[in-house]
Design a protein around this motif. Structure first.
Motif, PDB file in Angstrom:
ATOM      1  N   GLU A 152       0.604  -1.598  -0.219  1.00  0.00           N
ATOM      2  CA  GLU A 152      -0.003  -0.198   0.337  1.00  0.00           C
ATOM      3  C   GLU A 152       0.858   1.256   0.238  1.00  0.00           C
ATOM      4  O   GLU A 152       1.627   1.201   0.892  1.00  0.00           O
ATOM      5  N   LEU A 153       0.919   2.154  -1.330  1.00  0.00           N
ATOM      6  CA  LEU A 153       1.562   2.906  -0.705  1.00  0.00           C
ATOM      7  C   LEU A 153       1.171   4.237   0.110  1.00  0.00           C
ATOM      8  O   LEU A 153      -0.090   4.747  -0.003  1.00  0.00           O
ATOM      9  N   LEU A 154       1.723   4.678   0.886  1.00  0.00           N
ATOM     10  CA  LEU A 154       0.790   5.516   1.630  1.00  0.00           C
ATOM     11  C   LEU A 154       1.495   7.066   1.564  1.00  0.00           C
ATOM     12  O   LEU A 154       0.668   7.941   1.727  1.00  0.00           O
ATOM     13  N   ALA A 155       2.682   7.406   0.939  1.00  0.00           N
ATOM     14  CA  ALA A 155       3.138   9.054   1.062  1.00  0.00           C
ATOM     15  C   ALA A 155       3.838   9.338  -0.203  1.00  0.00           C
ATOM     16  O   ALA A 155       4.435   8.373  -0.739  1.00  0.00           O
ATOM     17  N   SER A 156       3.855  10.062  -1.391  1.00  0.00           N
ATOM     18  CA  SER A 156       4.156  11.062  -2.320  1.00  0.00           C
ATOM     19  C   SER A 156       5.363  11.959  -1.663  1.00  0.00           C
ATOM     20  O   SER A 156       4.503  12.936  -1.071  1.00  0.00           O
ATOM     21  N   SER A 157       6.490  12.715  -2.780  1.00  0.00           N
ATOM     22  CA  SER A 157       6.124  14.284  -2.505  1.00  0.00           C
ATOM     23  C   SER A 157       6.051  14.582  -4.000  1.00  0.00           C
ATOM     24  O   SER A 157       6.324  13.650  -4.951  1.00  0.00           O
ATOM     25  N   HIS A 158       6.562  16.053  -4.387  1.00  0.00           N
ATOM     26  CA  HIS A 158       6.781  16.501  -5.547  1.00  0.00           C
ATOM     27  C   HIS A 158       7.674  16.320  -6.290  1.00  0.00           C
ATOM     28  O   HIS A 158       7.775  16.625  -7.454  1.00  0.00           O
ATOM     29  N   VAL A 159       8.510  15.326  -5.865  1.00  0.00           N
ATOM     30  CA  VAL A 159      10.103  14.823  -6.349  1.00  0.00           C
ATOM     31  C   VAL A 159       9.623  13.198  -6.804  1.00  0.00           C
ATOM     32  O   VAL A 159      10.225  12.855  -8.047  1.00  0.00           O
ATOM     33  N   TYR A 160       9.112  12.836  -5.633  1.00  0.00           N
ATOM     34  CA  TYR A 160       9.131  11.048  -6.092  1.00  0.00           C
ATOM     35  C   TYR A 160       7.730  10.646  -5.747  1.00  0.00           C
ATOM     36  O   TYR A 160       7.328  10.848  -4.300  1.00  0.00           O
ATOM     37  N   GLU A 161       7.440   9.758  -6.829  1.00  0.00           N
ATOM     38  CA  GLU A 161       6.399   9.326  -6.173  1.00  0.00           C
ATOM     39  C   GLU A 161       6.271   8.517  -5.393  1.00  0.00           C
ATOM     40  O   GLU A 161       5.203   8.624  -4.011  1.00  0.00           O
ATOM     41  N   HIS A 162       7.137   7.662  -5.085  1.00  0.00           N
ATOM     42  CA  HIS A 162       7.032   6.487  -4.058  1.00  0.00           C
ATOM     43  C   HIS A 162       8.165   6.580  -3.049  1.00  0.00           C
ATOM     44  O   HIS A 162       9.132   6.423  -3.093  1.00  0.00           O
ATOM     45  N   GLN A 163       7.099   7.672  -1.345  1.00  0.00           N
ATOM     46  CA  GLN A 163       7.763   8.117  -0.671  1.00  0.00           C
ATOM     47  C   GLN A 163       7.850   7.102   1.018  1.00  0.00           C
ATOM     48  O   GLN A 163       8.645   6.631   1.327  1.00  0.00           O
ATOM     49  N   ALA A 164       6.834   6.622   0.738  1.00  0.00           N
ATOM     50  CA  ALA A 164       6.738   5.165   1.349  1.00  0.00           C
ATOM     51  C   ALA A 164       5.480   4.461   1.769  1.00  0.00           C
ATOM     52  O   ALA A 164       4.046   4.606   0.647  1.00  0.00           O
ATOM     53  N   PHE A 165       5.606   3.106   1.752  1.00  0.00           N
ATOM     54  CA  PHE A 165       4.887   1.535   1.775  1.00  0.00           C
ATOM     55  C   PHE A 165       4.804   0.848   2.636  1.00  0.00           C
ATOM     56  O   PHE A 165       5.121   1.070   3.655  1.00  0.00           O
ATOM     57  N   ARG A 166       3.875  -0.111   3.056  1.00  0.00           N
ATOM     58  CA  ARG A 166       3.763  -0.525   3.619  1.00  0.00           C
ATOM     59  C   ARG A 166       3.511  -2.157   3.437  1.00  0.00           C
ATOM     60  O   ARG A 166       2.392  -2.325   2.258  1.00  0.00           O
ATOM     61  N   ARG A 167       3.251  -3.140   4.160  1.00  0.00           N
ATOM     62  CA  ARG A 167       2.516  -4.531   3.565  1.00  0.00           C
ATOM     63  C   ARG A 167       2.047  -4.508   4.805  1.00  0.00           C
ATOM     64  O   ARG A 167       2.759  -5.227   5.806  1.00  0.00           O
ATOM     65  N   GLY A 168       0.488  -4.606   5.212  1.00  0.00           N
ATOM     66  CA  GLY A 168       0.490  -4.939   6.739  1.00  0.00           C
ATOM     67  C   GLY A 168       0.790  -4.223   7.484  1.00  0.00           C
ATOM     68  O   GLY A 168       0.790  -3.869   7.068  1.00  0.00           O
ATOM     69  N   SER A 169       0.884  -5.010   8.578  1.00  0.00           N
ATOM     70  CA  SER A 169       0.831  -3.794  10.435  1.00  0.00           C
ATOM     71  C   SER A 169       2.406  -4.091  10.111  1.00  0.00           C
ATOM     72  O   SER A 169       2.777  -3.201  10.690  1.00  0.00           O
ATOM     73  N   ASN A 170       2.999  -5.268   9.587  1.00  0.00           N
ATOM     74  CA  ASN A 170       4.905  -5.306   9.770  1.00  0.00           C
ATOM     75  C   ASN A 170       5.508  -5.134   9.213  1.00  0.00           C
ATOM     76  O   ASN A 170       6.825  -4.744   9.647  1.00  0.00           O
ATOM     77  N   ILE A 171       5.535  -4.651   7.972  1.00  0.00           N
ATOM     78  CA  ILE A 171       6.520  -4.266   7.257  1.00  0.00           C
ATOM     79  C   ILE A 171       5.985  -2.830   6.817  1.00  0.00           C
ATOM     80  O   ILE A 171       4.902  -2.583   6.262  1.00  0.00           O
ATOM     81  N   LEU A 172       7.460  -1.745   6.772  1.00  0.00           N
ATOM     82  CA  LEU A 172       7.034  -0.101   6.865  1.00  0.00           C
ATOM     83  C   LEU A 172       8.548   0.235   6.344  1.00  0.00           C
ATOM     84  O   LEU A 172       9.070   0.265   6.916  1.00  0.00           O
ATOM     85  N   ALA A 173       8.244   1.126   4.996  1.00  0.00           N
ATOM     86  CA  ALA A 173       9.263   1.257   4.153  1.00  0.00           C
ATOM     87  C   ALA A 173       9.115   3.199   3.878  1.00  0.00           C
ATOM     88  O   ALA A 173       7.795   3.512   3.413  1.00  0.00           O
TER      89      ALA A 173
END
Length: 234
Positions: A152-173
């Motif tokens: 699940e894509l969580l956040a983006s910025s004006h420079v890069y679309e992929h700023q944060a994602f997670r998989r379920g509750s346990n994996i956070l990038a």
């Protein structure tokens, strides 16, 4: 009672866990650390600790010939992710998670260096990232990645679309550095990568001023984000 354990993987000495250590320890974890330069790292089982935290670094995930430990780390990280063991990746660490999930990490078209907010997507406003809404946080990277399947894509910025994602509750990038803002190692970043600052249209004086002005709020938001994420682990 057996204490929970957390392992920090440090790719370079000046990119540590910084302000994230406080919420991790407050959540009851005994924190260990290993550098990828440690000979033990080559044989380390990354599934053993209750929590794994992988921090940043100037190398690219694709630079496996120059850094043989990268392939080792991704292979063992994939085993951990397959087991859905709690894992946090920051900047290079986030790119490692993406790569271990089968995504492609590659040099982006621009350096993203400096303090600015990320745009937390509407569906993620109830996630731990709600704490960084409208808060300028530190960015310092030039690589990006395709989004892995099943996340699940969580956040983006004006420079890069992929700023944060997670998989379920346990994996956070997290591509951005909300752990930085009060750590004196920020000066090492400036000294190590002055070219990145110039390439991003910044200068050292303005970077230091932004750090002093915006760093405390960024750290407070980052710590609240990590604390909430830890509370929600399966």
């Amino acid at each position: 009672m057996i204490q929970k354990t957390a392992l920090i993987i440090r790719h370079v000495p000046y990119e540590g866990v910084a302000a994230y250590r406080e919420p991790i320890e407050a959540a009851g974890y005994h924190v260990d650390r290993i550098d990828v330069s440690d000979p033990v790292f080559a044989t380390l089982d990354l599934t053993q600790h209750d929590l794994l935290i992988m921090m940043g670094g100037p190398m690219g995930v694709y630079e496996t010939e120059a850094h043989p430990w990268i392939a080792i780390q991704i292979e063992r990280l994939a085993q951990r992710l397959e087991a859905d063991r709690p894992t946090l990746g920051v900047c290079l660490g986030a790119q490692m998670i993406a790569a271990a999930m089968g995504a492609t990490v590659y040099p982006g078209p621009a350096k993203e260096v400096g303090f600015h907010p990320v745009r937390v997507h509407d569906h993620a406003l109830t996630s731990p990232l709600r704490h960084v809404v409208d808060v300028p946080v530190l960015h310092w990277h030039g690589d990006t990645f395709t989004l892995p399947e099943g996340v699940e894509l969580l956040a983006s910025s004006h420079v890069y679309e992929h700023q944060a994602f997670r998989r379920g509750s346990n994996i956070l990038a997290l591509q951005f550095h909300a752990e930085m803002g009060l750590d004196p190692r920020f000066n090492d970043w400036i000294e190590q990568w002055p070219g990145c600052i110039v390439e991003a249209g910044q200068d050292e004086a303005s970077m230091r001023a932004a750090h002093d002005r915006l760093g405390p709020a960024a750290v407070a938001a980052g710590q609240a984000m990590i604390a909430e994420w830890l509370e929600g682990l399966d």
